[in-house]
Design an enzyme around this catalytic site. Structure first.
Site, PDB file in Angstrom:
ATOM      1  N   GLY A 185     -12.811   3.921  -4.845  1.00 37.39           N
ATOM      2  CA  GLY A 185     -12.931   2.366  -5.231  1.00 37.39           C
ATOM      3  C   GLY A 185     -12.365   1.496  -4.037  1.00 37.39           C
ATOM      4  O   GLY A 185     -11.641   2.343  -3.173  1.00 37.39           O
ATOM      5  N   TYR A 225     -12.370  -8.193 -18.711  1.00 37.78           N
ATOM      6  CA  TYR A 225     -11.372  -7.622 -17.808  1.00 37.78           C
ATOM      7  C   TYR A 225     -10.029  -8.199 -18.089  1.00 37.78           C
ATOM      8  O   TYR A 225      -8.997  -7.446 -17.917  1.00 37.78           O
ATOM      9  CB  TYR A 225     -12.164  -8.161 -16.438  1.00 37.78           C
ATOM     10  N   ASP A 233     -12.372  10.975  -8.766  1.00 33.16           N
ATOM     11  CA  ASP A 233     -13.292  10.066  -9.044  1.00 33.16           C
ATOM     12  C   ASP A 233     -14.365  10.337 -10.113  1.00 33.16           C
ATOM     13  O   ASP A 233     -14.749  11.497 -10.107  1.00 33.16           O
ATOM     14  CB  ASP A 233     -13.959   9.055  -7.884  1.00 33.16           C
ATOM     15  N   GLY A 271      -9.761   7.219  -9.518  1.00 28.65           N
ATOM     16  CA  GLY A 271     -10.653   6.055  -9.182  1.00 28.65           C
ATOM     17  C   GLY A 271     -10.255   5.947  -7.867  1.00 28.65           C
ATOM     18  O   GLY A 271     -10.254   4.759  -7.140  1.00 28.65           O
ATOM     19  N   LYS A 303      -6.760  -6.297 -19.264  1.00 29.84           N
ATOM     20  CA  LYS A 303      -5.357  -6.278 -18.239  1.00 29.84           C
ATOM     21  C   LYS A 303      -4.135  -6.795 -18.956  1.00 29.84           C
ATOM     22  O   LYS A 303      -3.144  -6.372 -18.716  1.00 29.84           O
ATOM     23  CB  LYS A 303      -5.473  -6.929 -16.859  1.00 29.84           C
ATOM     24  N   ILE A 332      -8.429  -9.076  -3.345  1.00 26.74           N
ATOM     25  CA  ILE A 332      -8.163  -8.127  -2.348  1.00 26.74           C
ATOM     26  C   ILE A 332      -9.232  -8.154  -1.148  1.00 26.74           C
ATOM     27  O   ILE A 332     -10.310  -7.918  -1.852  1.00 26.74           O
ATOM     28  CB  ILE A 332      -7.734  -7.013  -2.689  1.00 26.74           C
TER      29      ILE A 332
HETATM   30  C1  VAH Z   1     -11.952  -9.266  -9.519  1.00 24.41           C
HETATM   31  N1  VAH Z   1     -11.062  -8.390  -7.456  1.00 24.41           N
HETATM   32  O1  VAH Z   1     -12.548 -10.164  -8.959  1.00 24.41           O
HETATM   33  C2  VAH Z   1     -10.986  -8.485  -8.777  1.00 24.41           C
HETATM   34  C3  VAH Z   1      -9.387  -8.975  -9.084  1.00 24.41           C
HETATM   35  C4  VAH Z   1      -8.183 -11.271  -9.298  1.00 24.41           C
HETATM   36  C5  VAH Z   1      -9.453 -10.564  -8.755  1.00 24.41           C
HETATM   37  O2  VAH Z   1      -9.092  -8.919 -10.450  1.00 24.41           O
HETATM   38  O3  VAH Z   1     -12.370  -9.059 -10.662  1.00 24.41           O
END
Ligand code: VAH
Length: 314
Positions: free
Chosen positions: A9, A140, A32, A6, A144, A170
């Site tokens: 990214g 998501y 990637d 990746g 995680k 980020i």
């Molecule tokens: C998102 N940038 O927005 C990622 C991140 C905490 C945010 O996991 O899904």
């Protein structure tokens, strides 16, 4: 040698550059699913690699003498809500492939990113502790949270040296984020320069944990360089730098670009943001491997605007 999966990214792009500075270009193989970042592809060893294909990853590791993997490929929070099964498939199977290569002894060390998305509406929102309720309401976030459980299991059961960080949102200028909820905090700088205005898809008071990319890269290289016995958390470390709202980041831009205009039009990503904490307690990371952040909102905005004005020949 190091393999980054990746690498094109948002984080992978800058992580590849930093790791090549530290370890030497030829010791870092970037990979990637496609060649969407030609600068990166042409800057050093690069392979097309499908993170969902175990044999492809295994062959790549054998052919390139890889002993360390940074697994940066994932579908993020907004995309995961649109394509749940694809997000589960990529986010989970890529992790199993890398953990199983490490279990087999081929790989000596693994970095795998988690996220503040593991927290949900029932998690304490202020100074969220390292150990607390995690009932994520996004696909998501579920990948995680479960991924953290598997990392800890493979460490405890098979001795796999896997290390992980719960990244906040980020902000960076070298590569665009893809499909995240915190992406507004990147888009706003680009729009400020290109259009002088930005319509935020999160409401003005949505306070989220955030971090400038230089700090995220610093945390990643620091945790991976730490002696194994210092790593006391083998699920994933809370990590924190700054928290701000769309209104506050807009104010920091207006301080340098007085004519900048912000407006708000929340969309489906507001519900995702509302399920996440506002601030994070990262004292374990600070105590265990000497983490500290460098960028606050003011100097992040200053750096972002300097770099993007160059990029857009402002
Ligand atoms: C998102 N940038 O927005 C990622 C991140 C905490 C945010 O996991 O899904």
């Amino acid at each position: 040698k190091i393999l980054i999966i990746g690498a094109c990214g948002q984080i992978g792009t800058e992580l590849t550059t930093k790791l090549r500075e530290i370890h030497g270009v030829d010791n870092v193989v970037a990979s990637d699913i496609n060649t969407r970042n030609l600068d990166l592809v042409n800057a050093g060893p690069f392979v097309i690699l499908d993170a969902k294909n175990f044999n492809a990853i295994k062959d790549c590791c054998i052919n390139n003498n890889i002993d360390t993997i940074y697994l940066m490929a994932a579908l993020l929070s907004a995309t995961g809500e649109k394509y749940p099964m694809e997000a589960w498939d990529l986010n989970m199977n890529s992790l199993f492939h890398v953990l199983n290569l490490a279990k087999g002894g081929q790989i000596k060390k693994v970095f795998w990113p988690s996220s503040i998305a593991v927290f949900g509406p029932t998690t304490p929102k202020e100074n969220t502790p390292q150990h607390t309720i995690c009932e994520p309401t996004t696909v998501y976030g579920i990948t995680k949270q479960v991924g953290e459980r598997w990392c800890e299991y493979y460490h405890n059961k098979y001795g796999v040296d896997v290390r992980s960080i719960r990244y906040p949102g980020i902000i960076s200028h070298k590569a665009m984020p893809g499909g995240g909820t915190t992406d507004y905090a990147v888009e706003i700088y680009h729009e400020a320069i290109k259009e002088g205005k930005y319509e935020s898809f999160l409401s003005k008071n949505t306070n989220l944990p955030m971090m400038f990319m230089d700090d995220a890269i610093k945390a990643t290289t620091t945790i991976m360089a730490a002696p194994s016995e210092k790593i006391n958390i083998r699920s994933s470390y809370n990590l924190s730098a700054i928290s701000f709202t769309p209104q506050e980041i807009a104010e920091s831009i207006k301080a340098e670009m007085p004519n900048f205009k912000i407006s708000y039009k929340p969309d489906f990503r507001q519900a995702i943001a509302d399920s996440w904490p506002s601030s994070i307690d990262d004292s374990e990371a600070r105590n265990d491997w000497n983490w500290s952040h460098d960028f606050n909102l003011r100097n992040m905005t200053s750096e972002m605007l300097i770099q993007l004005k160059k990029k857009y020949k402002y």
